[in-house]
Design a protein around this motif. Structure first.
Motif, mmCIF file in Angstrom:
data_model
loop_
_atom_site.group_PDB
_atom_site.id
_atom_site.type_symbol
_atom_site.label_atom_id
_atom_site.label_comp_id
_atom_site.label_asym_id
_atom_site.label_seq_id
_atom_site.Cartn_x
_atom_site.Cartn_y
_atom_site.Cartn_z
ATOM 1 N N MET A 135 0.828 -1.208 0.000
ATOM 2 C CA MET A 135 0.000 0.000 0.000
ATOM 3 C C MET A 135 0.866 1.264 0.000
ATOM 4 N N ILE A 184 -6.013 13.931 1.611
ATOM 5 C CA ILE A 184 -7.421 14.239 1.336
ATOM 6 C C ILE A 184 -8.201 14.219 2.650
ATOM 7 N N SER A 185 -8.172 13.068 3.345
ATOM 8 C CA SER A 185 -9.065 12.837 4.494
ATOM 9 C C SER A 185 -8.730 13.724 5.685
ATOM 10 N N THR A 208 -5.953 13.471 8.325
ATOM 11 C CA THR A 208 -5.738 12.242 9.094
ATOM 12 C C THR A 208 -5.748 11.020 8.184
ATOM 13 N N PHE A 209 -5.268 9.905 8.735
ATOM 14 C CA PHE A 209 -5.149 8.623 8.013
ATOM 15 C C PHE A 209 -4.175 8.732 6.835
ATOM 16 N N THR A 266 -1.316 7.876 4.721
ATOM 17 C CA THR A 266 -0.323 6.828 4.465
ATOM 18 C C THR A 266 0.984 7.482 3.999
ATOM 19 N N THR A 313 0.806 5.492 9.175
ATOM 20 C CA THR A 313 -0.417 6.263 8.904
ATOM 21 C C THR A 313 -0.413 7.433 9.876
ATOM 22 N N LEU A 363 -9.228 -3.487 5.076
ATOM 23 C CA LEU A 363 -9.125 -2.067 4.714
ATOM 24 C C LEU A 363 -9.720 -1.733 3.352
ATOM 25 N N GLY A 372 -10.840 2.089 2.662
ATOM 26 C CA GLY A 372 -9.898 3.080 2.114
ATOM 27 C C GLY A 372 -10.192 3.450 0.663
ATOM 28 N N THR A 384 -15.447 3.994 0.491
ATOM 29 C CA THR A 384 -16.021 2.796 1.125
ATOM 30 C C THR A 384 -16.955 2.044 0.171
ATOM 31 N N GLU A 417 -19.993 1.597 0.622
ATOM 32 C CA GLU A 417 -21.251 2.366 0.510
ATOM 33 C C GLU A 417 -21.110 3.488 -0.514
HETATM 34 C C1 LIG Z 1 -5.133 2.561 6.871
HETATM 35 C C2 LIG Z 1 -5.742 3.717 6.171
HETATM 36 C C3 LIG Z 1 -4.996 4.430 5.244
HETATM 37 C C4 LIG Z 1 -5.547 5.554 4.632
HETATM 38 N N1 LIG Z 1 -4.760 6.307 3.792
HETATM 39 C C5 LIG Z 1 -5.226 7.521 3.367
HETATM 40 C C6 LIG Z 1 -4.353 8.430 2.681
HETATM 41 O O1 LIG Z 1 -3.169 8.127 2.399
HETATM 42 N N2 LIG Z 1 -4.833 9.645 2.333
HETATM 43 C C7 LIG Z 1 -6.118 10.030 2.609
HETATM 44 O O2 LIG Z 1 -6.478 11.143 2.268
HETATM 45 N N3 LIG Z 1 -6.977 9.184 3.255
HETATM 46 C C8 LIG Z 1 -6.545 7.941 3.648
HETATM 47 N N4 LIG Z 1 -7.399 7.094 4.329
HETATM 48 C C9 LIG Z 1 -8.762 7.538 4.636
HETATM 49 C C10 LIG Z 1 -9.851 6.772 3.906
HETATM 50 O O3 LIG Z 1 -9.856 7.057 2.535
HETATM 51 C C11 LIG Z 1 -11.175 7.127 4.601
HETATM 52 O O4 LIG Z 1 -11.133 6.514 5.885
HETATM 53 C C12 LIG Z 1 -12.381 6.656 3.838
HETATM 54 O O5 LIG Z 1 -12.546 7.388 2.646
HETATM 55 C C13 LIG Z 1 -13.676 6.789 4.675
HETATM 56 O O6 LIG Z 1 -13.782 8.056 5.242
HETATM 57 P P1 LIG Z 1 -14.079 8.215 6.825
HETATM 58 O O7 LIG Z 1 -13.132 7.347 7.545
HETATM 59 O O8 LIG Z 1 -14.071 9.652 7.140
HETATM 60 O O9 LIG Z 1 -15.540 7.612 7.022
HETATM 61 P P2 LIG Z 1 -16.918 8.437 6.901
HETATM 62 O O10 LIG Z 1 -16.924 9.192 5.626
HETATM 63 O O11 LIG Z 1 -17.150 9.187 8.159
HETATM 64 O O12 LIG Z 1 -17.970 7.242 6.814
HETATM 65 C C14 LIG Z 1 -18.420 6.516 7.956
HETATM 66 C C15 LIG Z 1 -19.405 5.446 7.480
HETATM 67 O O13 LIG Z 1 -20.542 6.092 6.871
HETATM 68 C C16 LIG Z 1 -20.724 5.575 5.570
HETATM 69 N N5 LIG Z 1 -21.221 6.633 4.693
HETATM 70 C C17 LIG Z 1 -20.714 7.885 4.536
HETATM 71 N N6 LIG Z 1 -21.442 8.564 3.637
HETATM 72 C C18 LIG Z 1 -22.419 7.727 3.198
HETATM 73 C C19 LIG Z 1 -23.477 7.823 2.248
HETATM 74 N N7 LIG Z 1 -23.657 8.947 1.520
HETATM 75 N N8 LIG Z 1 -24.292 6.766 2.077
HETATM 76 C C20 LIG Z 1 -24.114 5.625 2.787
HETATM 77 N N9 LIG Z 1 -23.106 5.452 3.685
HETATM 78 C C21 LIG Z 1 -22.283 6.488 3.883
HETATM 79 C C22 LIG Z 1 -19.345 5.129 5.121
HETATM 80 O O14 LIG Z 1 -19.454 4.193 4.057
HETATM 81 C C23 LIG Z 1 -18.820 4.525 6.406
HETATM 82 O O15 LIG Z 1 -19.318 3.223 6.552
HETATM 83 C C24 LIG Z 1 -6.888 5.931 4.913
HETATM 84 C C25 LIG Z 1 -7.644 5.194 5.828
HETATM 85 C C26 LIG Z 1 -7.090 4.120 6.468
HETATM 86 C C27 LIG Z 1 -7.923 3.392 7.488
#
Ligand SMILES: Cc1cc2nc3c(=O)[nH]c(=O)nc-3n(C[C@H](O)[C@H](O)[C@H](O)COP(=O)(O)OP(=O)(O)OC[C@H]3O[C@@H](n4cnc5c(N)ncnc54)[C@H](O)[C@@H]3O)c2cc1C
Length: 383
Positions: free
Chosen positions: A89, A129-130, A159-160, A162, A213, A362, A366, A369, A371
């Motif tokens: 990754m 991004i996140s 946050t998150f 990589t 991360t 993951l 990642g 999702t 969804e």
């Molecule tokens: C190990 C790891 C590495 C990562 N690396 C990176 C990185 O390098 N750069 C970066 O920018 N990000 C990174 N991410 C972040 C990752 O892309 C996000 O965690 C992911 O996009 C989900 O966002 P969130 O965690 O804020 O969840 P949220 O957006 O808060 O979602 C929470 C839940 O609600 C659901 N949900 C949200 N909106 C809807 C909808 N409209 N309809 C139905 N369900 C919905 C989601 O599917 C999820 O189940 C990483 C994450 C992890 C865990």
């Protein structure tokens, strides 16, 4: 002569063999050590750069290999042989996530300054991004970039991230106009040694242990005008382009990893005996493995079909979203079943399947999702 299988050519298969030999000889033997260290060493990037694997599809003038998109798929598939998905990754973030926007949207100066050393493995990249309050909803980001004398002033939190704790540069998504919605977002490329950039902490995770991360803050971080990547206000659309590559390469790696878990379970099913015969000879186990093999094949074909379209200049958002969704679900199901077939040993930390199981979870989160993939597909179906 290596055997070919659509959509790969003989050149792709030769590349596959070189990458496989390298991964098995130089990366796989260190999997345990790097998992325990919670980060693989930086020199892996240098070594990959030296071998030309970080820029397989870029033009030679930037140090790239001049190949096509399918070369990146080959790399993602063969990296699964390092036995540590976190390492794969971290490398994919460089090759297929943080750096491609530089090639696609960067000025010639940005390409020389960032793309060339990234391809050579001298600059490690991360993608920002996140945020703590915005992951799926990219347009909800709060990090701001405010135009000021001599550049842009950046404030906020990601946050998150990589590679975030070790990166030399970040491809950053920030809000440049708080009232302009999707048009108020822009992309930047920033050096992580700029004053105001701070790694707050590295995060503990269920899996992907060899990948760092990070949570990162920006406090009055002044970056020059030239840090803007692409046009102001086009960042949301440009990062949406990036996310397609991120999802497809994630899908390619996830399903290739699932195939390896299935093969490990298959080998075990031939050797482990219960009730006087190998467990694979019990019909329930044989059928489970047949289902695993079939679902992997189906999901992988969707990845290949989308990748072939990308290699031929298309931008197949629908198929990429489907490929990401199905590979995540199949990979998780397959790895869980594979762990089950190892019985008690599957639950033991001494068998590698537990790591594959923790890491595989993951992909359903990642890069978008399950969804969100369903939302994209549903909308493209006209709903
Ligand atoms: C190990 C790891 C590495 C990562 N690396 C990176 C990185 O390098 N750069 C970066 O920018 N990000 C990174 N991410 C972040 C990752 O892309 C996000 O965690 C992911 O996009 C989900 O966002 P969130 O965690 O804020 O969840 P949220 O957006 O808060 O979602 C929470 C839940 O609600 C659901 N949900 C949200 N909106 C809807 C909808 N409209 N309809 C139905 N369900 C919905 C989601 O599917 C999820 O189940 C990483 C994450 C992890 C865990």
């Amino acid at each position: 002569m290596p055997m070919t299988r659509w959509p790969f050519t003989e050149e792709h298969e030769q590349l596959r063999k070189s990458i496989r030999d390298f991964v098995e000889a130089e990366l796989a033997p260190h999997a345990e050590e790097w998992e325990e260290a919670s980060a693989f060493p930086d020199f892996v990037f240098e070594r990959l750069g030296e071998l030309g694997y970080l820029g397989l599809a870029y033009p030679e003038e930037y140090g790239g290999g001049g190949g096509d998109y399918l070369c990146n798929v080959v790399l993602a598939e063969e990296m699964t042989r390092c036995n540590s998905a976190g390492l794969a990754m971290g490398v994919a973030v460089q090759t297929d996530m943080a750096v491609p926007p530089l090639y696609k949207f960067g000025s010639e100066e940005q390409k020389r300054r960032y793309l060339v050393p990234a391809v050579a493995g001298r600059k490690i990249f991360c993608l920002g991004i996140s945020e703590p309050d915005a992951g799926s909803d990219v347009a909800g980001i709060k990090t701001t970039a405010t135009k000021t004398d001599g550049g842009w002033l950046i404030n906020g939190r990601k946050t998150f991230i990589t590679n975030g704790a070790r990166a030399h540069a970040m491809t950053l998504v920030a809000r440049t106009d708080k009232d302009a919605g999707h048009q108020g977002i822009s992309l930047f490329v920033v050096d992580t040694d700029t004053d105001g950039f701070r790694v707050e902490k590295t995060l503990d995770k269920v899996g992907m242990h060899s990948s760092d991360t990070a949570e990162i803050t920006f406090t009055d971080m002044l970056v020059p005008d030239e840090a803007l990547l692409g046009k102001e206000g086009e960042g949301f659309y440009n990062i949406s382009w990036e996310l397609q590559g991120e999802r497809l390469i994630g899908a390619a790696g996830a399903i290739a990893g699932a195939r390896r878990s299935m093969e490990a379970a298959l080998a075990y099913a031939k050797e482990r005996k219960t009730f006087g015969k190998p467990i694979g000879r019990h019909q329930a186990v044989r059928h489970a493995l047949a289902d695993m093999a079939t679902e992997i094949e189906a999901a992988q074909q969707l990845v290949y079909s989308a990748a072939w379209k990308v290699a031929n200049g298309e931008y197949p958002v629908r198929e990429i979203s489907m490929a990401k969704l199905i590979t995540g679900e199949v990979a998780w199901k397959v790895v869980d079943k594979a762990l089950q077939l190892f019985g008690g040993y599957g639950y033991s930390m001494e068998f590698p399947i537990q790591r594959a199981w923790r890491d595989a979870r993951l992909i359903r989160i990642g890069g978008g999702t399950d969804e969100i993939m369903r939302e994209v597909i549903g909308r493209m179906e006209g709903l």
